[in-house]
Scaffold this motif. Structure first.
Motif, PDB file in Angstrom:
ATOM      1  N   SER A 129       0.847  -1.194   0.000  1.00  0.00           N
ATOM      2  CA  SER A 129       0.000   0.000   0.000  1.00  0.00           C
ATOM      3  C   SER A 129       0.884   1.246   0.000  1.00  0.00           C
ATOM      4  O   SER A 129       2.016   1.223   0.498  1.00  0.00           O
ATOM      5  CB  SER A 129      -0.917   0.011   1.221  1.00  0.00           C
ATOM      6  OG  SER A 129      -0.173   0.291   2.389  1.00  0.00           O
ATOM      7  N   ALA A 130       0.356   2.311  -0.541  1.00  0.00           N
ATOM      8  CA  ALA A 130       1.089   3.581  -0.549  1.00  0.00           C
ATOM      9  C   ALA A 130       1.358   4.041   0.877  1.00  0.00           C
ATOM     10  O   ALA A 130       2.429   4.595   1.164  1.00  0.00           O
ATOM     11  CB  ALA A 130       0.296   4.634  -1.317  1.00  0.00           C
ATOM     12  N   THR A 155       8.304   3.621  -7.436  1.00  0.00           N
ATOM     13  CA  THR A 155       7.003   2.966  -7.434  1.00  0.00           C
ATOM     14  C   THR A 155       6.845   2.134  -8.703  1.00  0.00           C
ATOM     15  O   THR A 155       7.223   2.559  -9.785  1.00  0.00           O
ATOM     16  CB  THR A 155       5.835   3.965  -7.298  1.00  0.00           C
ATOM     17  OG1 THR A 155       4.619   3.211  -7.252  1.00  0.00           O
ATOM     18  CG2 THR A 155       5.779   4.976  -8.419  1.00  0.00           C
ATOM     19  N   ALA A 157       3.799   1.150  -9.351  1.00  0.00           N
ATOM     20  CA  ALA A 157       2.346   1.250  -9.455  1.00  0.00           C
ATOM     21  C   ALA A 157       1.867   1.457 -10.885  1.00  0.00           C
ATOM     22  O   ALA A 157       0.751   1.059 -11.218  1.00  0.00           O
ATOM     23  CB  ALA A 157       1.834   2.387  -8.572  1.00  0.00           C
ATOM     24  N   TYR A 158       2.680   2.073 -11.727  1.00  0.00           N
ATOM     25  CA  TYR A 158       2.239   2.341 -13.104  1.00  0.00           C
ATOM     26  C   TYR A 158       1.837   1.043 -13.811  1.00  0.00           C
ATOM     27  O   TYR A 158       0.772   0.976 -14.409  1.00  0.00           O
ATOM     28  CB  TYR A 158       3.343   3.061 -13.886  1.00  0.00           C
ATOM     29  CG  TYR A 158       2.949   3.326 -15.326  1.00  0.00           C
ATOM     30  CD1 TYR A 158       2.071   4.353 -15.634  1.00  0.00           C
ATOM     31  CD2 TYR A 158       3.434   2.530 -16.355  1.00  0.00           C
ATOM     32  CE1 TYR A 158       1.691   4.589 -16.951  1.00  0.00           C
ATOM     33  CE2 TYR A 158       3.061   2.762 -17.664  1.00  0.00           C
ATOM     34  CZ  TYR A 158       2.190   3.788 -17.965  1.00  0.00           C
ATOM     35  OH  TYR A 158       1.808   4.015 -19.253  1.00  0.00           O
ATOM     36  N   TYR A 161      -1.215  -0.575 -11.331  1.00  0.00           N
ATOM     37  CA  TYR A 161      -2.479   0.145 -11.129  1.00  0.00           C
ATOM     38  C   TYR A 161      -2.751   1.255 -12.137  1.00  0.00           C
ATOM     39  O   TYR A 161      -3.852   1.781 -12.169  1.00  0.00           O
ATOM     40  CB  TYR A 161      -2.522   0.763  -9.733  1.00  0.00           C
ATOM     41  CG  TYR A 161      -2.335  -0.217  -8.613  1.00  0.00           C
ATOM     42  CD1 TYR A 161      -3.265  -1.218  -8.364  1.00  0.00           C
ATOM     43  CD2 TYR A 161      -1.218  -0.141  -7.792  1.00  0.00           C
ATOM     44  CE1 TYR A 161      -3.092  -2.120  -7.325  1.00  0.00           C
ATOM     45  CE2 TYR A 161      -1.031  -1.037  -6.749  1.00  0.00           C
ATOM     46  CZ  TYR A 161      -1.972  -2.024  -6.521  1.00  0.00           C
ATOM     47  OH  TYR A 161      -1.792  -2.909  -5.504  1.00  0.00           O
ATOM     48  N   GLU A 164      -2.398   7.227 -12.988  1.00  0.00           N
ATOM     49  CA  GLU A 164      -2.907   8.089 -11.916  1.00  0.00           C
ATOM     50  C   GLU A 164      -2.407   7.636 -10.552  1.00  0.00           C
ATOM     51  O   GLU A 164      -2.014   8.453  -9.710  1.00  0.00           O
ATOM     52  CB  GLU A 164      -4.436   8.138 -11.932  1.00  0.00           C
ATOM     53  CG  GLU A 164      -4.997   9.098 -12.949  1.00  0.00           C
ATOM     54  CD  GLU A 164      -6.507   9.249 -12.826  1.00  0.00           C
ATOM     55  OE1 GLU A 164      -7.022   9.245 -11.682  1.00  0.00           O
ATOM     56  OE2 GLU A 164      -7.151   9.371 -13.880  1.00  0.00           O
ATOM     57  N   GLU A 165      -2.420   6.327 -10.319  1.00  0.00           N
ATOM     58  CA  GLU A 165      -1.960   5.802  -9.031  1.00  0.00           C
ATOM     59  C   GLU A 165      -0.457   6.009  -8.868  1.00  0.00           C
ATOM     60  O   GLU A 165       0.012   6.328  -7.772  1.00  0.00           O
ATOM     61  CB  GLU A 165      -2.316   4.321  -8.880  1.00  0.00           C
ATOM     62  CG  GLU A 165      -1.838   3.694  -7.593  1.00  0.00           C
ATOM     63  CD  GLU A 165      -2.442   4.293  -6.321  1.00  0.00           C
ATOM     64  OE1 GLU A 165      -1.981   3.916  -5.225  1.00  0.00           O
ATOM     65  OE2 GLU A 165      -3.366   5.124  -6.389  1.00  0.00           O
ATOM     66  N   ARG A 168      -0.069   9.626  -7.925  1.00  0.00           N
ATOM     67  CA  ARG A 168      -0.540   9.822  -6.553  1.00  0.00           C
ATOM     68  C   ARG A 168       0.514   9.338  -5.559  1.00  0.00           C
ATOM     69  O   ARG A 168       0.867  10.044  -4.610  1.00  0.00           O
ATOM     70  CB  ARG A 168      -1.860   9.078  -6.321  1.00  0.00           C
ATOM     71  CG  ARG A 168      -2.473   9.299  -4.939  1.00  0.00           C
ATOM     72  CD  ARG A 168      -3.745   8.480  -4.751  1.00  0.00           C
ATOM     73  NE  ARG A 168      -3.460   7.096  -4.409  1.00  0.00           N
ATOM     74  CZ  ARG A 168      -3.187   6.665  -3.175  1.00  0.00           C
ATOM     75  NH1 ARG A 168      -3.161   7.510  -2.164  1.00  0.00           N
ATOM     76  NH2 ARG A 168      -2.948   5.391  -2.941  1.00  0.00           N
ATOM     77  N   ARG A 169       1.042   8.154  -5.801  1.00  0.00           N
ATOM     78  CA  ARG A 169       2.071   7.604  -4.921  1.00  0.00           C
ATOM     79  C   ARG A 169       3.339   8.459  -4.955  1.00  0.00           C
ATOM     80  O   ARG A 169       3.922   8.739  -3.908  1.00  0.00           O
ATOM     81  CB  ARG A 169       2.402   6.164  -5.316  1.00  0.00           C
ATOM     82  CG  ARG A 169       1.348   5.167  -4.899  1.00  0.00           C
ATOM     83  CD  ARG A 169       1.645   3.785  -5.456  1.00  0.00           C
ATOM     84  NE  ARG A 169       0.654   2.830  -5.031  1.00  0.00           N
ATOM     85  CZ  ARG A 169       0.897   1.797  -4.223  1.00  0.00           C
ATOM     86  NH1 ARG A 169       2.115   1.569  -3.791  1.00  0.00           N
ATOM     87  NH2 ARG A 169      -0.069   0.983  -3.878  1.00  0.00           N
TER      88      ARG A 169
END
Length: 182
Positions: A129-130, A155, A157-158, A161, A164-165, A168-169
């Protein structure tokens, strides 16, 4: 000038800083001899050169630390360490940063992947989790004795997720104390 201060200055300079990845002392010395101003420890390179395996969390923190220490002592340019995912939770991350800084690293990369992690170039990555990564970054910032010690929060996350995530992270990680976002 301290290597931490030099690395931070090189990163903040308008000129792009190219930091080739080293996988051992010889490759780090070749990078320095070629005129590069800093060197990046390559976890993928460490795993491939030592074990002939991909970077999937097989090397221990001790193995990563010892190779990094040898590289730091062999070159006069700043060394950016590969701290994987901090080798555990925020407490582990704290001690990881302490050890890599004491070994001579000018900065460290920390990833937001679960354990065991996977090289960023391999499919199938999973992120913590972030909020948990924010705790790791705060622990890393607190652990660094030198305020110029560079913390790079990576991260994945790209690919997991979406854009955008990842953004955000990245913003959360910068607010938590990361100097760079990858």
């Amino acid at each position: 000038m301290k290597k931490t201060t030099l690395l931070k200055k090189l990163i903040n300079d308008p000129e792009i800083l190219v930091m080739p990845g080293a996988y051992d002392v010889l490759s780090a010395r070749l990078i320095e001899a070629a005129g590069f101003k800093a060197v990046q420890c390559s976890g993928f390179g460490f795993a491939a050169s030592l074990l002939g395996l991909p970077d999937i969390g097989i090397l221990s923190s001790t193995q990563m630390l010892e190779i990094t220490r040898s590289i730091c002592h062999a070159v006069d340019i700043p060394v950016m360490a590969d701290g994987d995912n901090g080798f555990g939770n925020a407490v582990n991350t704290y001690y990881t940063v302490r050890e890599f800084e004491a070994a001579g690293a000018a900065g460290i990369n920390l990833e937001d992947q679960i354990s065991p992690k996977r090289c960023g170039h391999i499919t199938g990555k999973q992120c913590i989790s972030a909020e948990e990564m924010v705790l790791k970054i705060k622990a890393a910032r607190e652990a660094a004795r030198d305020p110029d010690f560079v913390i790079n929060a990576r991260t994945d996350a790209y690919m997991v997720y979406g854009e955008e995530e990842a953004i955000r992270r990245g913003n959360m990680y910068a607010k938590a104390g990361a100097d760079l976002i990858f």
